[in-house]
Design a protein around this motif. Structure first.
Motif, PDB file in Angstrom:
ATOM      1  N   TRP A 121      -6.013  -4.565  -6.011  1.00 47.63           N
ATOM      2  CA  TRP A 121      -5.649  -3.719  -4.862  1.00 47.63           C
ATOM      3  C   TRP A 121      -6.320  -2.355  -4.984  1.00 47.63           C
ATOM      4  O   TRP A 121      -6.270  -1.729  -6.042  1.00 47.63           O
ATOM      5  CB  TRP A 121      -4.134  -3.481  -4.820  1.00 47.63           C
ATOM      6  CG  TRP A 121      -3.327  -4.627  -4.341  1.00 47.63           C
ATOM      7  CD1 TRP A 121      -2.476  -5.384  -5.086  1.00 47.63           C
ATOM      8  CD2 TRP A 121      -3.245  -5.126  -2.994  1.00 47.63           C
ATOM      9  NE1 TRP A 121      -1.885  -6.337  -4.289  1.00 47.63           N
ATOM     10  CE2 TRP A 121      -2.327  -6.207  -3.009  1.00 47.63           C
ATOM     11  CE3 TRP A 121      -3.858  -4.780  -1.785  1.00 47.63           C
ATOM     12  CZ2 TRP A 121      -2.008  -6.929  -1.861  1.00 47.63           C
ATOM     13  CZ3 TRP A 121      -3.543  -5.510  -0.645  1.00 47.63           C
ATOM     14  CH2 TRP A 121      -2.629  -6.563  -0.691  1.00 47.63           C
ATOM     15  N   HIS A 122      -6.895  -1.893  -3.894  1.00 46.19           N
ATOM     16  CA  HIS A 122      -7.530  -0.575  -3.890  1.00 46.19           C
ATOM     17  C   HIS A 122      -7.765  -0.114  -2.463  1.00 46.19           C
ATOM     18  O   HIS A 122      -7.696  -0.912  -1.520  1.00 46.19           O
ATOM     19  CB  HIS A 122      -8.878  -0.619  -4.624  1.00 46.19           C
ATOM     20  CG  HIS A 122      -9.913  -1.468  -3.933  1.00 46.19           C
ATOM     21  ND1 HIS A 122      -9.899  -2.850  -3.992  1.00 46.19           N
ATOM     22  CD2 HIS A 122     -10.990  -1.138  -3.157  1.00 46.19           C
ATOM     23  CE1 HIS A 122     -10.918  -3.328  -3.294  1.00 46.19           C
ATOM     24  NE2 HIS A 122     -11.588  -2.316  -2.768  1.00 46.19           N
ATOM     25  N   SER A 123      -8.058   1.187  -2.318  1.00 50.09           N
ATOM     26  CA  SER A 123      -8.681   1.636  -1.071  1.00 50.09           C
ATOM     27  C   SER A 123     -10.050   2.180  -1.470  1.00 50.09           C
ATOM     28  O   SER A 123     -10.225   2.723  -2.566  1.00 50.09           O
ATOM     29  CB  SER A 123      -7.820   2.638  -0.305  1.00 50.09           C
ATOM     30  OG  SER A 123      -7.758   3.854  -0.963  1.00 50.09           O
ATOM     31  N   ASP A 124     -11.035   1.985  -0.585  1.00 50.35           N
ATOM     32  CA  ASP A 124     -12.411   2.228  -0.984  1.00 50.35           C
ATOM     33  C   ASP A 124     -12.671   3.707  -1.273  1.00 50.35           C
ATOM     34  O   ASP A 124     -12.251   4.584  -0.513  1.00 50.35           O
ATOM     35  CB  ASP A 124     -13.367   1.692   0.092  1.00 50.35           C
ATOM     36  CG  ASP A 124     -13.296   0.167   0.164  1.00 50.35           C
ATOM     37  OD1 ASP A 124     -13.235  -0.476  -0.902  1.00 50.35           O
ATOM     38  OD2 ASP A 124     -13.267  -0.380   1.294  1.00 50.35           O
ATOM     39  N   TYR A 125     -13.351   3.917  -2.394  1.00 47.84           N
ATOM     40  CA  TYR A 125     -13.787   5.258  -2.814  1.00 47.84           C
ATOM     41  C   TYR A 125     -12.642   6.255  -2.987  1.00 47.84           C
ATOM     42  O   TYR A 125     -12.837   7.457  -2.863  1.00 47.84           O
ATOM     43  CB  TYR A 125     -14.855   5.821  -1.853  1.00 47.84           C
ATOM     44  CG  TYR A 125     -16.089   4.954  -1.784  1.00 47.84           C
ATOM     45  CD1 TYR A 125     -16.464   4.162  -2.864  1.00 47.84           C
ATOM     46  CD2 TYR A 125     -16.879   4.914  -0.642  1.00 47.84           C
ATOM     47  CE1 TYR A 125     -17.599   3.356  -2.813  1.00 47.84           C
ATOM     48  CE2 TYR A 125     -18.013   4.106  -0.579  1.00 47.84           C
ATOM     49  CZ  TYR A 125     -18.354   3.329  -1.673  1.00 47.84           C
ATOM     50  OH  TYR A 125     -19.468   2.541  -1.620  1.00 47.84           O
ATOM     51  N   MET A 134     -13.546   4.264   7.520  1.00 44.76           N
ATOM     52  CA  MET A 134     -13.723   2.861   7.897  1.00 44.76           C
ATOM     53  C   MET A 134     -14.689   2.157   6.941  1.00 44.76           C
ATOM     54  O   MET A 134     -15.698   2.731   6.543  1.00 44.76           O
ATOM     55  CB  MET A 134     -14.279   2.827   9.327  1.00 44.76           C
ATOM     56  CG  MET A 134     -14.360   1.486   9.990  1.00 44.76           C
ATOM     57  SD  MET A 134     -15.753   0.460   9.487  1.00 44.76           S
ATOM     58  CE  MET A 134     -17.148   1.357  10.141  1.00 44.76           C
ATOM     59  N   ARG A 135     -14.362   0.919   6.597  1.00 48.82           N
ATOM     60  CA  ARG A 135     -15.350   0.039   5.951  1.00 48.82           C
ATOM     61  C   ARG A 135     -15.383  -1.261   6.739  1.00 48.82           C
ATOM     62  O   ARG A 135     -14.352  -1.723   7.232  1.00 48.82           O
ATOM     63  CB  ARG A 135     -14.988  -0.239   4.500  1.00 48.82           C
ATOM     64  CG  ARG A 135     -15.972  -1.232   3.811  1.00 48.82           C
ATOM     65  CD  ARG A 135     -15.960  -1.059   2.321  1.00 48.82           C
ATOM     66  NE  ARG A 135     -16.482  -2.181   1.573  1.00 48.82           N
ATOM     67  CZ  ARG A 135     -17.647  -2.213   0.921  1.00 48.82           C
ATOM     68  NH1 ARG A 135     -18.465  -1.173   0.968  1.00 48.82           N
ATOM     69  NH2 ARG A 135     -17.992  -3.256   0.217  1.00 48.82           N
ATOM     70  N   VAL A 136     -16.588  -1.836   6.833  1.00 50.58           N
ATOM     71  CA  VAL A 136     -16.761  -3.062   7.616  1.00 50.58           C
ATOM     72  C   VAL A 136     -17.440  -4.117   6.758  1.00 50.58           C
ATOM     73  O   VAL A 136     -18.359  -3.820   6.007  1.00 50.58           O
ATOM     74  CB  VAL A 136     -17.555  -2.776   8.925  1.00 50.58           C
ATOM     75  CG1 VAL A 136     -18.903  -2.112   8.660  1.00 50.58           C
ATOM     76  CG2 VAL A 136     -17.747  -4.052   9.753  1.00 50.58           C
ATOM     77  N   LEU A 274      -4.556  -0.799   1.925  1.00 55.85           N
ATOM     78  CA  LEU A 274      -5.117  -1.221   0.637  1.00 55.85           C
ATOM     79  C   LEU A 274      -5.664  -2.628   0.861  1.00 55.85           C
ATOM     80  O   LEU A 274      -5.238  -3.313   1.796  1.00 55.85           O
ATOM     81  CB  LEU A 274      -4.018  -1.297  -0.428  1.00 55.85           C
ATOM     82  CG  LEU A 274      -3.382   0.010  -0.890  1.00 55.85           C
ATOM     83  CD1 LEU A 274      -2.061  -0.278  -1.608  1.00 55.85           C
ATOM     84  CD2 LEU A 274      -4.329   0.771  -1.808  1.00 55.85           C
ATOM     85  N   HIS A 275      -6.565  -3.076  -0.018  1.00 48.78           N
ATOM     86  CA  HIS A 275      -7.004  -4.466   0.068  1.00 48.78           C
ATOM     87  C   HIS A 275      -7.312  -5.023  -1.307  1.00 48.78           C
ATOM     88  O   HIS A 275      -7.512  -4.271  -2.269  1.00 48.78           O
ATOM     89  CB  HIS A 275      -8.193  -4.624   1.023  1.00 48.78           C
ATOM     90  CG  HIS A 275      -9.395  -3.782   0.696  1.00 48.78           C
ATOM     91  ND1 HIS A 275      -9.453  -2.437   0.972  1.00 48.78           N
ATOM     92  CD2 HIS A 275     -10.572  -4.090   0.111  1.00 48.78           C
ATOM     93  CE1 HIS A 275     -10.625  -1.961   0.583  1.00 48.78           C
ATOM     94  NE2 HIS A 275     -11.330  -2.939   0.037  1.00 48.78           N
ATOM     95  N   ARG A 276      -7.306  -6.333  -1.418  1.00 50.53           N
ATOM     96  CA  ARG A 276      -7.601  -7.037  -2.668  1.00 50.53           C
ATOM     97  C   ARG A 276      -8.208  -8.396  -2.332  1.00 50.53           C
ATOM     98  O   ARG A 276      -8.149  -8.837  -1.179  1.00 50.53           O
ATOM     99  CB  ARG A 276      -6.338  -7.250  -3.501  1.00 50.53           C
ATOM    100  CG  ARG A 276      -5.420  -8.323  -2.946  1.00 50.53           C
ATOM    101  CD  ARG A 276      -4.255  -8.656  -3.866  1.00 50.53           C
ATOM    102  NE  ARG A 276      -4.659  -9.379  -5.058  1.00 50.53           N
ATOM    103  CZ  ARG A 276      -4.858 -10.695  -5.120  1.00 50.53           C
ATOM    104  NH1 ARG A 276      -4.707 -11.446  -4.039  1.00 50.53           N
ATOM    105  NH2 ARG A 276      -5.195 -11.276  -6.234  1.00 50.53           N
TER     106      ARG A 276
HETATM  107 MN    MN Z   1     -13.025  -2.609  -1.257  1.00 51.74          MN
END
Ligand code: MN
Ligand code: OGA
Length: 320
Positions: A121-125, A134-136, A274-276
């Motif tokens: 699990w993380h959020s980018d940067y 935003m990340r795509v 968050l994403h994983r």
């Molecule tokens: Mn990521």
């Protein structure tokens, strides 16, 4: 200026030929009838509004070159350059700003990042002073169905909103030091030193409560779990608080899992999610191309405790 989000209903319906269909569960909307290569200002406005309202947007069956993907990301803000790795130098020379996310190797060398292991699990940067907005991701090649390469996302507006009042007051004003030494595969980054005492580890400090600069609503901003430290607490208090916040935040009720299909474009807001991803069968090839834009230095509004919840903090289960 757009009207403050909390005073508006969640968009659900049709604008011209474009349909916005909220996903079942904690967050996200699918947009149908949109070609991401051809977005006039009105169509981009619909996409951007859905992104703020639903935190994540899915658009299926897109054929995008790297130039198209970068042009799409640019509409959301300033392109954030990925850390320079050997993979980037080898494969992204022609299109700086594009990241390849893949487990594929050519002549033994990975063509992209994140491999086939678990991505925690993380959020980018979040390990930078200016964190990602935003990340795509665009799905270009996928392993056979059912091989566990889904991506999970977590709604951290909802997690904040569901905290007991006492805990909201306690974390108001607190900051977390976000470790920079380890990556999301739990490996030491190039040139980084092992962290023995998290109180002394390198990394930027960010507020636990991030008041979203565009929606004005609070989200929990936890970054990653390992080696993080709540400034000013004893080691033991910090570990206990972080474990409690993480246990609360990644509950299934705040999460969705995205099952990828070829051509899917998924874009999300790292300021409130968050994403994983789980490990997957190394025999399958998975190739995604990605781009991201800069967010801000996360900040908590002085009046954060009085802010209204984000509309998608109210979880709804079924939109048919
Ligand atoms: Mn990521
Ligand atoms: C990313 C990421 C996970 C995945 O690209 O930022 O975390 O499922 N990807 O590929």
């Amino acid at each position: 200026m757009q009207a403050p989000l909390a005073s508006r209903p969640v968009i659900h319906g049709q604008v011209g030929k474009v349909e916005i269909l909220p996903l079942r569960g904690a967050m996200g909307a699918e947009i149908r009838g949109m070609d991401l290569r051809r977005l006039d200002d009105e169509a981009f406005g619909v996409l951007y509004r859905a992104y703020l309202d639903h935190l994540l947007v899915l658009v299926r069956e897109q054929e995008l070159s790297d130039a198209d993907l970068l042009a799409l990301a640019r509409r959301f803000g300033t392109i954030e350059m990925p850390p320079v790795t050997a993979e980037h130098v080898a494969h992204c020379r022609d299109m700086p700003g594009i990241t390849v996310v893949s487990n594929v190797k050519v002549d033994g060398a990975p063509i992209g990042e994140l491999g086939d292991g678990e991505v925690i699990w993380h959020s980018d940067y979040s390990f930078r002073e200016i964190t990602a907005g935003m990340r795509v991701l665009h799905a270009i090649e996928l392993p056979p169905e059912g091989q566990g390469a889904n991506t999970e996302f977590c709604n951290t507006y909802a997690a904040y909103d569901a905290l007991p009042d006492g805990l909201k007051r306690r974390v108001h004003g607190m900051t977390i030091k976000h470790d920079t030494a380890y990556d999301t595969n739990r490996n030491l980054r190039r040139g980084a030193q092992e962290v023995a005492d998290v109180r002394l580890s390198p990394g930027p400090s960010h507020p636990i409560v991030y008041t979203h600069p565009e929606t004005g609503c609070n989200a929990l901003f936890l970054g990653r779990r390992p080696k993080h430290y709540v400034n000013g607490l004893s080691l033991e208090q910090s570990e206990t608080l972080l474990d409690g916040l993480w246990g609360h935040t990644v509950q299934p009720r705040f999460r969705i899992a995205h099952e990828w299909r070829l051509g899917d474009v998924v874009l999300w807001d790292n300021r409130c999610t968050l994403h994983r991803r789980g490990a997957f069968n190394p025999g399958g090839r998975r190739v995604m191309h990605a781009a991201q834009v800069q967010g801000q230095k996360p900040a908590e509004a002085p009046d954060a405790l009085g802010r209204p919840p984000h509309p998608r903090a109210h979880l709804f289960d079924d939109h048919g």
